[in-house]
Design a protein around this motif. Structure first.
Motif, short mmCIF file in Angstrom:
data_model
loop_
_atom_site.label_atom_id
_atom_site.label_comp_id
_atom_site.label_asym_id
_atom_site.label_seq_id
_atom_site.Cartn_x
_atom_site.Cartn_y
_atom_site.Cartn_z
N LEU A 274 -6.97 37.06 25.87
CA LEU A 274 -6.54 35.75 26.37
C LEU A 274 -5.18 35.28 26.61
O LEU A 274 -4.52 35.26 25.43
CB LEU A 274 -7.40 34.55 25.95
N SER A 275 -4.49 35.05 27.57
CA SER A 275 -3.10 34.68 27.65
C SER A 275 -2.91 33.14 27.18
O SER A 275 -3.67 32.14 27.62
CB SER A 275 -2.45 34.91 28.83
N PHE A 276 -1.70 33.00 26.50
CA PHE A 276 -1.60 31.71 26.02
C PHE A 276 -0.92 30.82 27.17
O PHE A 276 -0.44 31.52 28.20
CB PHE A 276 -0.48 31.58 24.95
N LYS B 148 2.17 35.85 23.55
CA LYS B 148 1.74 35.93 24.96
C LYS B 148 0.29 35.90 25.07
O LYS B 148 -0.12 35.41 26.13
CB LYS B 148 2.46 37.30 25.65
N THR B 149 -0.43 36.46 24.11
CA THR B 149 -1.58 36.61 24.42
C THR B 149 -2.30 36.41 22.84
O THR B 149 -1.99 36.68 21.94
CB THR B 149 -2.13 38.01 24.75
N ILE C 178 -17.41 36.64 22.06
CA ILE C 178 -16.43 35.49 21.35
C ILE C 178 -16.13 34.54 22.53
O ILE C 178 -15.35 34.75 23.61
CB ILE C 178 -15.32 35.77 20.68
N GLN C 179 -16.76 33.11 22.30
CA GLN C 179 -16.60 32.32 23.25
C GLN C 179 -15.12 31.28 22.76
O GLN C 179 -15.31 30.92 21.61
CB GLN C 179 -17.80 31.26 23.46
N VAL C 180 -14.16 31.41 23.50
CA VAL C 180 -12.88 31.03 23.01
C VAL C 180 -12.45 29.64 23.60
O VAL C 180 -12.68 29.87 24.96
CB VAL C 180 -11.77 32.10 23.33
N GLN C 181 -12.09 28.71 23.06
CA GLN C 181 -11.32 27.59 23.70
C GLN C 181 -9.99 27.60 23.35
O GLN C 181 -9.85 27.57 21.84
CB GLN C 181 -12.19 26.21 23.18
N LEU C 182 -9.20 27.53 24.10
CA LEU C 182 -7.69 27.82 23.76
C LEU C 182 -6.72 26.55 24.26
O LEU C 182 -6.96 26.31 25.19
CB LEU C 182 -7.18 29.08 24.09
N GLY D 194 -1.61 24.52 28.55
CA GLY D 194 -2.92 23.83 28.78
C GLY D 194 -4.06 24.43 28.28
O GLY D 194 -4.11 25.12 27.45
N GLN D 195 -5.00 23.91 28.61
CA GLN D 195 -6.32 24.29 28.14
C GLN D 195 -7.14 25.28 28.73
O GLN D 195 -7.02 25.10 30.11
CB GLN D 195 -7.44 23.01 28.06
N GLN D 196 -7.83 26.15 28.31
CA GLN D 196 -8.54 26.99 28.94
C GLN D 196 -9.73 27.56 27.99
O GLN D 196 -9.74 27.37 26.82
CB GLN D 196 -7.82 28.34 29.22
N GLY D 197 -10.96 28.03 28.61
CA GLY D 197 -12.02 28.57 27.90
C GLY D 197 -12.14 30.06 28.55
O GLY D 197 -12.04 30.24 29.63
N ALA D 198 -12.76 30.96 27.76
CA ALA D 198 -13.25 32.29 28.41
C ALA D 198 -14.31 32.78 27.17
O ALA D 198 -14.14 32.51 26.05
CB ALA D 198 -11.99 33.14 28.38
#
Length: 188
Positions: A186-188, A147-148, A164-168, A173-177
């Motif tokens: 960060l939630s999937f 889930k996360t 930590i700069q995350v690109q998931l 879909g796509q998200q960055g945080a």
């Protein structure tokens, strides 16, 4: 390091960066992000049952220095950090219900003496800015239990990592945080 799932999607996430790359062919620009102490980058892809994670961090964030390990204390610190990075299930705290098993992992850094991928890049390049790259692939029997993405363990083990700069990329879909110790998931 082999690029598997991660080879394709991340150019889609940052069109402005991609445009900048077209105008600047310097190899240095091809890394995941600028070298900034306290800041690391993590790319994550969940595709079916396969989860792939790629972490890139200045060595300073993980071992506390960037020079070659010469003293016994420095060598011990590098060995300890490498041992931590070799246990990604502890670092990334994937839920047991997801049934994730590590199918491949690769670590590279000038500090580890295993940096074949970056040898060409390193020629004539000052090692004062040593990076550590860790690339993991997992097979998850029950990916819907993911889930996360929880990075609390990473922040606890490496407190000099402030952000930590995350690109998931996941099923939604796509998200960055930008995650921190106080906002580590960060939630999937």
């Amino acid at each position: 390091m082999r690029r598997l799932l991660l080879a394709l999607p991340f150019a889609l996430l940052t069109p402005a960066v991609a445009q900048a790359h077209e105008h600047d062919h310097d190899h240095e620009q091809g890394s995941l992000g600028a070298h900034e102490h306290g800041v690391a980058q993590l790319n994550a892809v969940l595709d079916g049952k396969t989860l792939e994670l790629e972490l890139e961090s200045p060595a300073m964030n993980l071992v506390g220095f960037e020079h070659d390990a010469r003293s016994d204390a420095d060598k011990a610190k590098v060995a300890a950090v490498r041992a931590e990075l070799e246990k990604p299930l502890a670092l990334f705290d994937l839920p047991g219900t997801a049934g994730c098993k590590v199918t491949s992992q690769e670590l590279a850094s000038p500090l580890f003496g295993t940096d074949e991928q970056h040898d060409e890049h390193a020629k004539g390049h000052d090692h004062d800015h040593s990076e550590i790259h860790a690339h993991y692939q997992f097979e998850c029997a029950n990916p819907s239990a993911l889930k996360t993405l929880d990075l609390a363990g990473l922040f606890q083990r490496f407190p000099a990592t402030l952000k930590i700069q995350v690109q998931l990329i996941g099923p939604n879909g796509q998200q960055g945080a930008e995650l921190s110790a106080s906002n580590a998931s960060l939630s999937f």
